[in-house]
Design a protein around this motif. Structure first.
Motif, PDB file in Angstrom:
ATOM      1  N   UNK A  49       0.873  -1.165   0.000  1.00 21.60           N
ATOM      2  CA  UNK A  49       0.000   0.000   0.000  1.00 21.60           C
ATOM      3  C   UNK A  49       0.917   1.223   0.000  1.00 21.60           C
ATOM      4  N   UNK A  50       0.705   2.133  -0.942  1.00 22.66           N
ATOM      5  CA  UNK A  50       1.588   3.284  -1.056  1.00 22.66           C
ATOM      6  C   UNK A  50       0.846   4.617  -1.074  1.00 22.66           C
ATOM      7  N   UNK A  51      -0.425   4.596  -1.341  1.00 22.07           N
ATOM      8  CA  UNK A  51      -1.187   5.841  -1.472  1.00 22.07           C
ATOM      9  C   UNK A  51      -1.975   6.139  -0.202  1.00 22.07           C
ATOM     10  N   UNK A  99      -2.946  -6.594   0.558  1.00 21.68           N
ATOM     11  CA  UNK A  99      -2.216  -5.333   0.582  1.00 21.68           C
ATOM     12  C   UNK A  99      -1.628  -5.090   1.964  1.00 21.68           C
ATOM     13  N   UNK A 100      -0.370  -4.615   1.999  1.00 18.38           N
ATOM     14  CA  UNK A 100       0.298  -4.371   3.266  1.00 18.38           C
ATOM     15  C   UNK A 100       0.986  -3.018   3.217  1.00 18.38           C
ATOM     16  N   UNK A 101       0.744  -2.198   4.237  1.00 16.24           N
ATOM     17  CA  UNK A 101       1.389  -0.896   4.356  1.00 16.24           C
ATOM     18  C   UNK A 101       1.986  -0.740   5.741  1.00 16.24           C
ATOM     19  N   UNK A 102       2.929   0.172   5.859  1.00 14.19           N
ATOM     20  CA  UNK A 102       3.650   0.365   7.112  1.00 14.19           C
ATOM     21  C   UNK A 102       3.723   1.852   7.426  1.00 14.19           C
ATOM     22  N   UNK A 103       3.618   2.180   8.704  1.00 11.03           N
ATOM     23  CA  UNK A 103       3.736   3.569   9.107  1.00 11.03           C
ATOM     24  C   UNK A 103       4.307   3.654  10.511  1.00 11.03           C
ATOM     25  N   UNK A 104       4.994   4.763  10.752  1.00  7.61           N
ATOM     26  CA  UNK A 104       5.540   5.062  12.075  1.00  7.61           C
ATOM     27  C   UNK A 104       5.484   6.573  12.251  1.00  7.61           C
ATOM     28  N   UNK A 127       9.102  -4.174  10.918  1.00  9.06           N
ATOM     29  CA  UNK A 127       7.721  -4.543  10.593  1.00  9.06           C
ATOM     30  C   UNK A 127       7.629  -5.157   9.199  1.00  9.06           C
ATOM     31  N   UNK A 128       8.402  -4.632   8.245  1.00 11.52           N
ATOM     32  CA  UNK A 128       8.396  -5.206   6.889  1.00 11.52           C
ATOM     33  C   UNK A 128       8.863  -6.656   6.905  1.00 11.52           C
ATOM     34  N   UNK A 163      -5.540 -12.656   5.495  1.00 14.29           N
ATOM     35  CA  UNK A 163      -6.768 -13.048   4.811  1.00 14.29           C
ATOM     36  C   UNK A 163      -6.741 -12.487   3.399  1.00 14.29           C
ATOM     37  N   UNK A 164      -6.955 -13.356   2.421  1.00 13.93           N
ATOM     38  CA  UNK A 164      -6.974 -12.920   1.023  1.00 13.93           C
ATOM     39  C   UNK A 164      -8.073 -11.878   0.831  1.00 13.93           C
ATOM     40  N   UNK A 165      -7.783 -10.873   0.009  1.00  7.81           N
ATOM     41  CA  UNK A 165      -8.748  -9.819  -0.252  1.00  7.81           C
ATOM     42  C   UNK A 165      -8.788  -8.748   0.825  1.00  7.81           C
ATOM     43  N   UNK A 166      -7.757  -8.692   1.645  1.00  6.84           N
ATOM     44  CA  UNK A 166      -7.702  -7.708   2.725  1.00  6.84           C
ATOM     45  C   UNK A 166      -6.503  -6.791   2.560  1.00  6.84           C
ATOM     46  N   UNK A 167      -6.602  -5.618   3.158  1.00  7.80           N
ATOM     47  CA  UNK A 167      -5.483  -4.691   3.259  1.00  7.80           C
ATOM     48  C   UNK A 167      -5.122  -4.562   4.729  1.00  7.80           C
ATOM     49  N   UNK A 168      -3.829  -4.591   5.012  1.00 11.00           N
ATOM     50  CA  UNK A 168      -3.328  -4.450   6.374  1.00 11.00           C
ATOM     51  C   UNK A 168      -2.413  -3.241   6.448  1.00 11.00           C
ATOM     52  N   UNK A 169      -2.516  -2.496   7.539  1.00 10.36           N
ATOM     53  CA  UNK A 169      -1.570  -1.426   7.832  1.00 10.36           C
ATOM     54  C   UNK A 169      -0.961  -1.748   9.191  1.00 10.36           C
ATOM     55  N   UNK A 170       0.368  -1.901   9.221  1.00 10.37           N
ATOM     56  CA  UNK A 170       1.092  -2.156  10.458  1.00 10.37           C
ATOM     57  C   UNK A 170       1.671  -0.836  10.937  1.00 10.37           C
TER      58      UNK A 170
END
Length: 143
Positions: free
Chosen positions: A15-17, A50-55, A72-73, A85-92
């Motif tokens: 996830x980048x946007x 989808x996987x995104x990371x933030x701090x 985290x990556x 879970x397939x079809x999901x987006x995660x933000x760590x």
């Protein structure tokens, strides 16, 4: 290996946007130890995860934030294909101790959060802003 089907790994994409991160914030979320994870069930036909990371700056300067996101990556690379879970987006989201947490404990935090989020479906009931029906409110005679 007769009779056992070969399990294919789900496709993982980053996830980048900003709108992707904001959408994930509307899903279910869970905090475990040094990590906070948000999950959005996209409800589309795409089985990719989808996987995104933030701090945030709250956890430290750029060096600390970058180290926390790198950790985290790596945790996500190892665990999201297994517990996501397939079809999901995660933000760590990195928390205060993410950069210094022992690696095995960080992996436990991420794995337990992903496992728990997989069982939660739909919207987070604790975030619900639905009004309480008037018939369910106590009357002055009930007090």
């Amino acid at each position: 290996m007769k009779g056992s089907p070969i399990q294919s790994q789900p496709t993982i994409r980053r996830l980048t946007k900003r709108p992707q991160f904001l959408a994930a914030a509307k899903g279910v979320s869970l905090s475990r130890g040094a990590v906070f994870i948000q999950r959005l069930d996209r409800r589309d036909e795409d089985p990719a995860i989808g996987v995104g990371f933030t701090a945030t700056r709250k956890i430290g300067g750029a060096v600390v934030r970058n180290r926390a996101k790198r950790r985290l990556r790596e945790a996500a690379r190892a665990l999201v294909p297994l517990h996501g879970v397939a079809g999901s987006d995660y933000v760590l989201v990195a928390r205060q101790g993410t950069a210094d947490r022992p690696w095995d404990r960080l992996l436990d935090d991420v794995a337990s959060a992903l496992t728990r989020l997989a069982t939660l479906g739909g919207a987070d009931p604790s975030r619900s802003r639905a009004p309480v029906p008037i018939s369910d409110l106590p009357t002055p005679q009930d007090r």
